[in-house]
Write an enzyme that holds these catalytic residues in place. Structure first.
Site, PDB file in Angstrom:
ATOM      1  N   ASP A   3       0.817  -1.213   0.000  1.00  0.00           N
ATOM      2  CA  ASP A   3       0.000   0.000   0.000  1.00  0.00           C
ATOM      3  C   ASP A   3       0.849   1.260   0.000  1.00  0.00           C
ATOM      4  O   ASP A   3       2.071   1.205   0.151  1.00  0.00           O
ATOM      5  CB  ASP A   3      -0.971  -0.007   1.205  1.00  0.00           C
ATOM      6  CG  ASP A   3      -0.317  -0.468   2.495  1.00  0.00           C
ATOM      7  OD1 ASP A   3       0.925  -0.448   2.577  1.00  0.00           O
ATOM      8  OD2 ASP A   3      -1.052  -0.830   3.432  1.00  0.00           O
ATOM      9  N   ASP A  55      -7.424  -3.181  14.245  1.00  0.00           N
ATOM     10  CA  ASP A  55      -8.795  -3.551  13.873  1.00  0.00           C
ATOM     11  C   ASP A  55      -8.801  -4.705  12.871  1.00  0.00           C
ATOM     12  O   ASP A  55      -9.822  -5.000  12.247  1.00  0.00           O
ATOM     13  CB  ASP A  55      -9.546  -2.341  13.293  1.00  0.00           C
ATOM     14  CG  ASP A  55      -8.866  -1.774  12.043  1.00  0.00           C
ATOM     15  OD1 ASP A  55      -7.842  -2.351  11.607  1.00  0.00           O
ATOM     16  OD2 ASP A  55      -9.358  -0.765  11.506  1.00  0.00           O
ATOM     17  N   GLU A  59      -9.664  -1.870   5.462  1.00  0.00           N
ATOM     18  CA  GLU A  59     -10.311  -1.605   6.741  1.00  0.00           C
ATOM     19  C   GLU A  59     -11.538  -2.514   6.904  1.00  0.00           C
ATOM     20  O   GLU A  59     -11.988  -3.143   5.939  1.00  0.00           O
ATOM     21  CB  GLU A  59     -10.761  -0.130   6.769  1.00  0.00           C
ATOM     22  CG  GLU A  59      -9.608   0.870   6.646  1.00  0.00           C
ATOM     23  CD  GLU A  59      -8.873   1.090   7.968  1.00  0.00           C
ATOM     24  OE1 GLU A  59      -8.816   0.162   8.796  1.00  0.00           O
ATOM     25  OE2 GLU A  59      -8.350   2.202   8.152  1.00  0.00           O
ATOM     26  N   HIS A  81      -7.109  -4.983  10.025  1.00  0.00           N
ATOM     27  CA  HIS A  81      -6.950  -4.717   8.590  1.00  0.00           C
ATOM     28  C   HIS A  81      -5.634  -5.288   8.067  1.00  0.00           C
ATOM     29  O   HIS A  81      -4.626  -5.281   8.763  1.00  0.00           O
ATOM     30  CB  HIS A  81      -7.106  -3.233   8.247  1.00  0.00           C
ATOM     31  CG  HIS A  81      -6.031  -2.308   8.727  1.00  0.00           C
ATOM     32  ND1 HIS A  81      -6.254  -1.332   9.676  1.00  0.00           N
ATOM     33  CD2 HIS A  81      -4.732  -2.168   8.374  1.00  0.00           C
ATOM     34  CE1 HIS A  81      -5.147  -0.642   9.878  1.00  0.00           C
ATOM     35  NE2 HIS A  81      -4.200  -1.139   9.099  1.00  0.00           N
TER      36      HIS A  81
HETATM   37  C1  GLP Z   1      -0.682   0.292   8.483  1.00  0.00           C
HETATM   38  C2  GLP Z   1      -0.370  -0.505   7.225  1.00  0.00           C
HETATM   39  C3  GLP Z   1      -0.577  -1.987   7.425  1.00  0.00           C
HETATM   40  C4  GLP Z   1       0.133  -2.427   8.690  1.00  0.00           C
HETATM   41  C5  GLP Z   1      -0.457  -1.716   9.862  1.00  0.00           C
HETATM   42  C6  GLP Z   1       0.117  -2.137  11.195  1.00  0.00           C
HETATM   43  O1  GLP Z   1      -2.031   0.549   8.624  1.00  0.00           O
HETATM   44  N1  GLP Z   1      -1.144  -0.089   6.102  1.00  0.00           N
HETATM   45  O2  GLP Z   1      -0.094  -2.690   6.293  1.00  0.00           O
HETATM   46  O3  GLP Z   1       0.009  -3.824   8.833  1.00  0.00           O
HETATM   47  O4  GLP Z   1      -0.213  -0.319   9.672  1.00  0.00           O
HETATM   48  O5  GLP Z   1       1.284  -1.444  11.490  1.00  0.00           O
HETATM   49  P1  GLP Z   1       2.231  -1.788  12.681  1.00  0.00           P
HETATM   50  O6  GLP Z   1       3.044  -2.969  12.253  1.00  0.00           O
HETATM   51  O7  GLP Z   1       3.075  -0.570  12.863  1.00  0.00           O
HETATM   52  O8  GLP Z   1       1.399  -2.078  13.871  1.00  0.00           O
END
Ligand code: GLP
Length: 275
Positions: A82, A152, A159, A154
């Site tokens: 993303d 959440d 989402e 995702h």
């Molecule tokens: C963002 C990214 C996700 C990632 C998530 C969790 O929202 N788009 O791909 O998995 O963050 O991030 P973290 O690993 O910092 O908890």
């Protein structure tokens, strides 16, 4: 049809490691074993990659192994999950910047032309997403998608209630996600872009193998929903239950909401896996 060189799982694998460092080491070793098993193929190994804090330890270990000559990225093609809409590459919070800062700039033999990241500044974001999905398909799909997870549930930026058959597209970010990600934007949720380009849930589940990293107490509900909940758009991570080669790599801290039975089951089955 059996997947060449990939062991299909009778159940989702949940690999529980004592702590974050061990989880990252396990995931990096697995990725390296897959890349190395593929090295005599003419087609590149197609690796899907995430951003976030969860994969940082995996990236450090991949860099170490690459520098030690244990793995080459010469024949690896990457596709990131993303990118924020409206952030240019050089913005320190763009995922392009993150990936170069944490991984690509440190690998000895990653070819820049093999790096694919959605363009957050594309004039036509929908066309950019369609092009990305087509490019993935033109390489025969993703061999292994590494992912993280939001609190959440995702995956990528899919989402809650994003269709489980969704493809790469523009996504609106929820207030919750913008609050969580505000730590990277002066703790101001308003500074977090409100939209992103993201691969779809089905883009992830179409890949031949998936590893999702789930670590820390704040991900405990998401881990329980991924493993024990019903398949539901409310927790997009639950789509992984329908995949035939999905692995959840997690740490002890993330297991707090699993039932004792579930926790014991996966420790037991994984111990047998190693015998
Ligand atoms: C963002 C990214 C996700 C990632 C998530 C969790 O929202 N788009 O791909 O998995 O963050 O991030 P973290 O690993 O910092 O908890």
């Amino acid at each position: 049809m059996p997947l060449k060189g990939i062991k299909e799982n009778d159940s989702m694998r949940v690999v529980i490691q004592e702590n974050y460092e061990k989880m990252c080491k396990w995931a990096a070793d697995y990725i390296v074993s897959r890349i190395n098993a593929h090295k005599d193929e003419s087609r590149p190994f197609v690796l899907g990659l995430p951003t976030g804090s969860s994969p940082i330890g995996v990236y450090k270990e991949l860099v170490r192994m690459n520098k030690a000559g244990e793995v080459s990225f010469e024949n690896v093609m990457t596709f990131n999950m993303d990118e924020y809409l409206g952030l240019p590459r050089e913005h320190e919070q763009s995922y392009w910047y993150f990936m170069h800062d944490n991984l690509f700039n440190h690998l000895t033999d990653m070819k820049p032309e093999n790096i694919n990241i959605l363009n957050g500044m594309a004039e036509d974001p929908d066309a950019e997403c369609a092009r990305y999905e087509e490019k993935i398909a033109s390489y025969g799909g993703i061999d292994l998608f590494l992912g993280g997870i939001g609190v959440d549930g995702h995956i990528a930026f899919n989402e809650p209630f994003t269709s489980l058959s969704s493809r790469t597209g523009v996504r609106n970010l929820t207030s919750d996600t913008r609050i969580v990600n505000a730590r990277f934007f002066d703790n101001d949720p308003e500074k977090v872009p409100s939209q992103a380009l993201s691969v779809g849930v089905a883009t992830v589940t179409d890949s031949k193998e998936v590893i999702i990293l789930i670590n820390g107490h704040n991900k405990a509900r998401a881990l329980a929903a991924t493993v024990e909940g019903g398949v539901s758009g409310k927790w997009t991570c639950s789509a992984l239950q329908l995949h035939n080669a999905a692995i959840i790599a997690c740490d002890e801290a993330a297991c707090g909401e699993l039932t004792v039975d579930t926790y014991k089951y996966f420790l037991d089955i994984e111990r047998k896996e190693r015998l």
